[in-house]
Scaffold this active site. Sequence first.
Site, PDB file in Angstrom:
ATOM      1  N   ASP A 230     -13.916   2.275   6.581  1.00 41.98           N
ATOM      2  CA  ASP A 230     -13.231   2.935   5.921  1.00 41.98           C
ATOM      3  C   ASP A 230     -13.708   3.467   4.646  1.00 41.98           C
ATOM      4  O   ASP A 230     -13.380   4.640   4.228  1.00 41.98           O
ATOM      5  CB  ASP A 230     -11.699   2.086   5.628  1.00 41.98           C
TER       6      ASP A 230
ATOM      7  N   ARG B 271     -13.034  12.158   4.503  1.00 38.36           N
ATOM      8  CA  ARG B 271     -11.871  12.953   4.932  1.00 38.36           C
ATOM      9  C   ARG B 271     -11.472  13.498   3.500  1.00 38.36           C
ATOM     10  O   ARG B 271     -10.816  14.522   3.591  1.00 38.36           O
ATOM     11  CB  ARG B 271     -10.942  11.658   5.286  1.00 38.36           C
TER      12      ARG B 271
ATOM     13  N   LYS C 103      -7.974  -1.726   6.009  1.00 41.15           N
ATOM     14  CA  LYS C 103      -8.193  -2.253   4.678  1.00 41.15           C
ATOM     15  C   LYS C 103      -7.157  -3.675   4.356  1.00 41.15           C
ATOM     16  O   LYS C 103      -7.449  -4.677   3.815  1.00 41.15           O
ATOM     17  CB  LYS C 103      -7.705  -1.283   3.424  1.00 41.15           C
TER      18      LYS C 103
ATOM     19  N   SER D  24      -6.762   3.870   8.374  1.00 38.01           N
ATOM     20  CA  SER D  24      -7.535   3.716   7.116  1.00 38.01           C
ATOM     21  C   SER D  24      -6.574   2.701   6.475  1.00 38.01           C
ATOM     22  O   SER D  24      -7.226   1.352   5.904  1.00 38.01           O
ATOM     23  CB  SER D  24      -7.413   5.067   6.409  1.00 38.01           C
TER      24      SER D  24
ATOM     25  N   HIS E 176       0.922  -1.183   0.044  1.00 33.74           N
ATOM     26  CA  HIS E 176      -0.012   0.002   0.090  1.00 33.74           C
ATOM     27  C   HIS E 176       0.699   1.286   0.098  1.00 33.74           C
ATOM     28  O   HIS E 176       1.897   1.200   0.776  1.00 33.74           O
ATOM     29  CB  HIS E 176      -0.971  -0.140   1.304  1.00 33.74           C
TER      30      HIS E 176
HETATM   31  N1  URA Z   1      -4.417   5.766   1.655  1.00 35.90           N
HETATM   32  C1  URA Z   1      -5.306   5.248   2.471  1.00 35.90           C
HETATM   33  O1  URA Z   1      -5.897   4.251   2.224  1.00 35.90           O
HETATM   34  N2  URA Z   1      -5.630   5.884   3.417  1.00 35.90           N
HETATM   35  C2  URA Z   1      -5.167   7.056   3.779  1.00 35.90           C
HETATM   36  O2  URA Z   1      -5.834   7.847   4.714  1.00 35.90           O
HETATM   37  C3  URA Z   1      -4.129   7.714   2.955  1.00 35.90           C
HETATM   38  C4  URA Z   1      -3.685   6.922   2.093  1.00 35.90           C
END
Ligand code: URA
Length: 447
Positions: free
Chosen positions: A161, A168, A187, A183, A82
Amino acid sequence: MNVVELIRKKRDGEALTEAEFRFLISGYVDGHVPEYQMSAFLMACFFRGMTKEEILTFTKLMLFSGEVVDLSEIPGIKVDKHSTGGVGDKVSLLLAPIVAACGVPVPMISGRGLGHTGGTLDKLESIPGFRTNLSVAEYKKVINDIGLVMIGQTKEIAPADKKMYALRDVTATVECIPLIAGSIMSKKLAEGIDALVLDVKTGRGAFMQTEEKAIELAQTLVEIGNGFGKQTIGFVTDMNQPLGSAIGNWLEVVESVECLRRNRGNNDESKDLMDVTLLLSGAMVFLGKKAKSIHEGIERCREVVSSKKAYQKFLQLVHMQGGDASSIENLEKYPIPVLSLDVKTSEKGFVGAIDSLELGLAGIALGAGRQRIDDTIDPKAGIVLRKKVGDRVEPGEILAILYTDRDQEASAARDRISKAFKIVSNKPTPQPLIKYIVDREGVKAWR
Ligand code: URA
């Protein structure tokens, strides 16, 4: 419990208990806590932060707002990556098929565009027919059949999320370490992984603009991942100029496909994109035990790009998730934006810096991102860079080309893009693209 009381508590810098976080998060997911109260709470978190213990509790409750997928029946070590978000960051589109082609299964749950940065889901959905909203059963079937799957948060997986991320995005509450950690990790921990690689961006186009903040975020994420029993490695990488040349959803798909299909990225304006992609992919292949070191992993990844196995994997993914693979094979058949404008320089010298935050914001104005939750994205809109930091320029040369259907936005965006390029008289000293590696052992400069 009273929501206003909890907002006030956070506003005044106090720590919330697990029961209080649970009340807020579950209430928000089921609709009892309205968007305006959650917005106020998020802004209070933005200014007041969270303790280490609160971050862990928040992440755990975000994770258990939905299902944690069990992929144990799928053979192999499942690894994902990620990124904390950048401009022109299309690494996931390249990396997932590369790593899967090396024999490491990749289950990936991503997000949409956030703030001035683009999102993997919006990029994938620019491919005609591509579905990112698979059910859990479909998700399992795709990874089982082809060794990779790419979806978004759903009502079942990471639902907190899904809602909070979109909120957000439009309430200026993105750049906050506890909220980013909750967040991302909710995930990633929900998708059924065994190990994780993180790319924490730093610089003008990143949510963490200083290296200190980026390292702090990387350490927080790595600690959470390892704490949940998933081997986690983080890298801190540069976002002081956009990654690669394309900014905007379909334009980024095109650049990614060209890197996979035509070996673009060796010595051109996509080189930084390919270097970061190969590093992160190599680390995933190492964690997936298909290489003895990250460097060996990188070599394996290079091989599947050269042999076009990674490109074939990408086509398989598009096909399996309902996308029109012929649109990838015939990139030139995609609809063309109404306007394309050259952004030229009147100066002579070298490109000293490119302000990626400004380019991200210009991209949104052209239609490539959202300003409101319900805005629709124009997949064709965006910017293609013709010059990168260090390139020589002469008066009249093209720095970038913008694409849009919004003629009333085009000239302001052109000025904004032009101002984002800083031209200097001496060739700038190259800065490292990959700065640090963060793992259980601590933070080290990457070599
Ligand atoms: N990527 C995400 O999944 N969440 C965030 O808050 C920032 C970047």
